[in-house]
Design a protein around this motif. Structure first.
Motif, PDB file in Angstrom:
ATOM      1  N   MET A  83       0.851  -1.182   0.000  1.00  0.00           N
ATOM      2  CA  MET A  83       0.000   0.000   0.000  1.00  0.00           C
ATOM      3  C   MET A  83       0.895   1.243   0.000  1.00  0.00           C
ATOM      4  SD  MET A  83      -3.188   1.197   2.355  1.00  0.00           S
ATOM      5  CE  MET A  83      -2.596   1.191   4.001  1.00  0.00           C
ATOM      6  N   ALA A  84       0.556   2.207  -0.819  1.00  0.00           N
ATOM      7  CA  ALA A  84       1.297   3.463  -0.886  1.00  0.00           C
ATOM      8  C   ALA A  84       1.039   4.296   0.362  1.00  0.00           C
ATOM      9  CB  ALA A  84       0.878   4.243  -2.128  1.00  0.00           C
ATOM     10  N   CYS A  85       2.017   5.112   0.708  1.00  0.00           N
ATOM     11  CA  CYS A  85       1.915   5.969   1.892  1.00  0.00           C
ATOM     12  C   CYS A  85       1.806   7.431   1.465  1.00  0.00           C
ATOM     13  CB  CYS A  85       3.147   5.797   2.770  1.00  0.00           C
ATOM     14  SG  CYS A  85       3.307   4.156   3.472  1.00  0.00           S
ATOM     15  N   ILE A  86       1.413   8.264   2.386  1.00  0.00           N
ATOM     16  CA  ILE A  86       1.403   9.706   2.159  1.00  0.00           C
ATOM     17  C   ILE A  86       2.859  10.160   2.160  1.00  0.00           C
ATOM     18  CG2 ILE A  86       0.697  11.953   3.042  1.00  0.00           C
ATOM     19  CD1 ILE A  86      -1.649  10.495   4.446  1.00  0.00           C
ATOM     20  N   THR A  87       3.246  10.903   1.142  1.00  0.00           N
ATOM     21  CA  THR A  87       4.611  11.399   1.032  1.00  0.00           C
ATOM     22  C   THR A  87       4.633  12.898   1.280  1.00  0.00           C
ATOM     23  OG1 THR A  87       5.133   9.717  -0.610  1.00  0.00           O
ATOM     24  CG2 THR A  87       6.616  11.589  -0.481  1.00  0.00           C
ATOM     25  N   VAL A  88       5.508  13.339   2.169  1.00  0.00           N
ATOM     26  CA  VAL A  88       5.743  14.754   2.428  1.00  0.00           C
ATOM     27  C   VAL A  88       7.180  15.030   2.009  1.00  0.00           C
ATOM     28  CG1 VAL A  88       5.873  16.568   4.176  1.00  0.00           C
ATOM     29  CG2 VAL A  88       4.110  14.799   4.342  1.00  0.00           C
ATOM     30  N   ASP A 104      -5.509   5.763   9.453  1.00  0.00           N
ATOM     31  CA  ASP A 104      -5.552   6.864  10.419  1.00  0.00           C
ATOM     32  C   ASP A 104      -4.144   7.194  10.917  1.00  0.00           C
ATOM     33  OD1 ASP A 104      -8.295   6.855  10.107  1.00  0.00           O
ATOM     34  OD2 ASP A 104      -8.716   5.984  12.082  1.00  0.00           O
ATOM     35  N   ASP A 105      -3.329   6.175  11.158  1.00  0.00           N
ATOM     36  CA  ASP A 105      -1.956   6.420  11.624  1.00  0.00           C
ATOM     37  C   ASP A 105      -1.142   7.167  10.571  1.00  0.00           C
ATOM     38  OD1 ASP A 105      -2.238   5.319  14.155  1.00  0.00           O
ATOM     39  OD2 ASP A 105      -1.536   3.331  13.531  1.00  0.00           O
ATOM     40  N   GLU A 106      -1.312   6.816   9.306  1.00  0.00           N
ATOM     41  CA  GLU A 106      -0.594   7.515   8.238  1.00  0.00           C
ATOM     42  C   GLU A 106      -1.025   8.976   8.169  1.00  0.00           C
ATOM     43  OE1 GLU A 106       0.180   3.864   5.112  1.00  0.00           O
ATOM     44  OE2 GLU A 106      -1.742   4.906   5.066  1.00  0.00           O
ATOM     45  N   MET A 132      -9.531  14.934  11.759  1.00  0.00           N
ATOM     46  CA  MET A 132      -8.118  15.102  12.108  1.00  0.00           C
ATOM     47  C   MET A 132      -7.527  16.292  11.349  1.00  0.00           C
ATOM     48  SD  MET A 132      -7.153  11.016  12.064  1.00  0.00           S
ATOM     49  CE  MET A 132      -5.388  11.191  12.109  1.00  0.00           C
ATOM     50  N   GLN A 133      -7.865  16.380  10.068  1.00  0.00           N
ATOM     51  CA  GLN A 133      -7.399  17.505   9.237  1.00  0.00           C
ATOM     52  C   GLN A 133      -7.918  18.826   9.791  1.00  0.00           C
ATOM     53  OE1 GLN A 133      -4.984  16.367   6.142  1.00  0.00           O
ATOM     54  NE2 GLN A 133      -6.128  18.139   5.657  1.00  0.00           N
ATOM     55  N   ALA A 134      -9.196  18.851  10.095  1.00  0.00           N
ATOM     56  CA  ALA A 134      -9.809  20.085  10.601  1.00  0.00           C
ATOM     57  C   ALA A 134      -9.159  20.506  11.917  1.00  0.00           C
ATOM     58  CB  ALA A 134     -11.314  19.887  10.782  1.00  0.00           C
ATOM     59  N   SER A 135      -8.870  19.561  12.797  1.00  0.00           N
ATOM     60  CA  SER A 135      -8.218  19.879  14.068  1.00  0.00           C
ATOM     61  C   SER A 135      -6.804  20.414  13.842  1.00  0.00           C
ATOM     62  CB  SER A 135      -8.158  18.639  14.957  1.00  0.00           C
ATOM     63  OG  SER A 135      -9.454  18.243  15.318  1.00  0.00           O
TER      64      SER A 135
END
Length: 143
Positions: free
Chosen positions: A1-6, A24-26, A63-66
């Motif tokens: 599975m691909a991950c979020i990349t920053v 959620d952890d990612e 989570m984004q909104a917070s």
């Protein structure tokens, strides 16, 4: 599975690449990485590429909104450009509607192509000299 990349290798522009689905952890790790960038207290631009994303779950949207709410003063001061990239007209339209109802406190634009977002973000930052890589290209899993 691909991950979020920053990726901040071309700071002061940071790029985020969202996968089709993220845990959620990612998402938590990605938001922590964005917090590190924001806490530098330096002018920057953020490009989020959601071309592959199927969107966040309700919990992840909260989570984004917070995250956004927790850093409004810093983002308003240092975030010089927020570019969202989505090839889907439906994604772009939904985000346009959201921003119309609750506009960000920083310059933003929605693009179909990442190249357009990059050009606009560079224009918003101005002639800022590139800085040394402080975070590097990382995934939300830290690899």
């Amino acid at each position: 599975m691909a991950c979020i990349t920053v990726d901040d290798s071309r700071w002061p522009i940071a790029r985020v690449k969202l996968p089709a689905v993220a845990s959620d952890d990612e998402v938590r790790q990605y938001l922590d990485q964005l917090r590190v960038l924001r806490d530098r207290r330096e002018s920057y631009a953020l490009i989020i590429d959601a071309n592959d994303s199927r969107g966040f779950s309700p919990k992840q949207r909260q989570m984004q909104a917070s995250y956004i709410a927790s850093g409004l003063p810093l983002s308003a001061q240092y975030l010089r450009a927020f570019a969202f990239v989505a090839s889907s007209a439906m994604q772009r339209g939904m985000l346009t509607a959201i921003f119309w109802l609750n506009p960000p406190r920083w310059p933003y634009r929605i693009f179909a192509h990442s190249e357009q977002a990059e050009v606009w973000a560079r224009q918003q930052i101005g002639p800022a000299a590139p800085m040394a890589n402080k975070l590097g290209a990382r995934t939300s899993s830290g690899s």
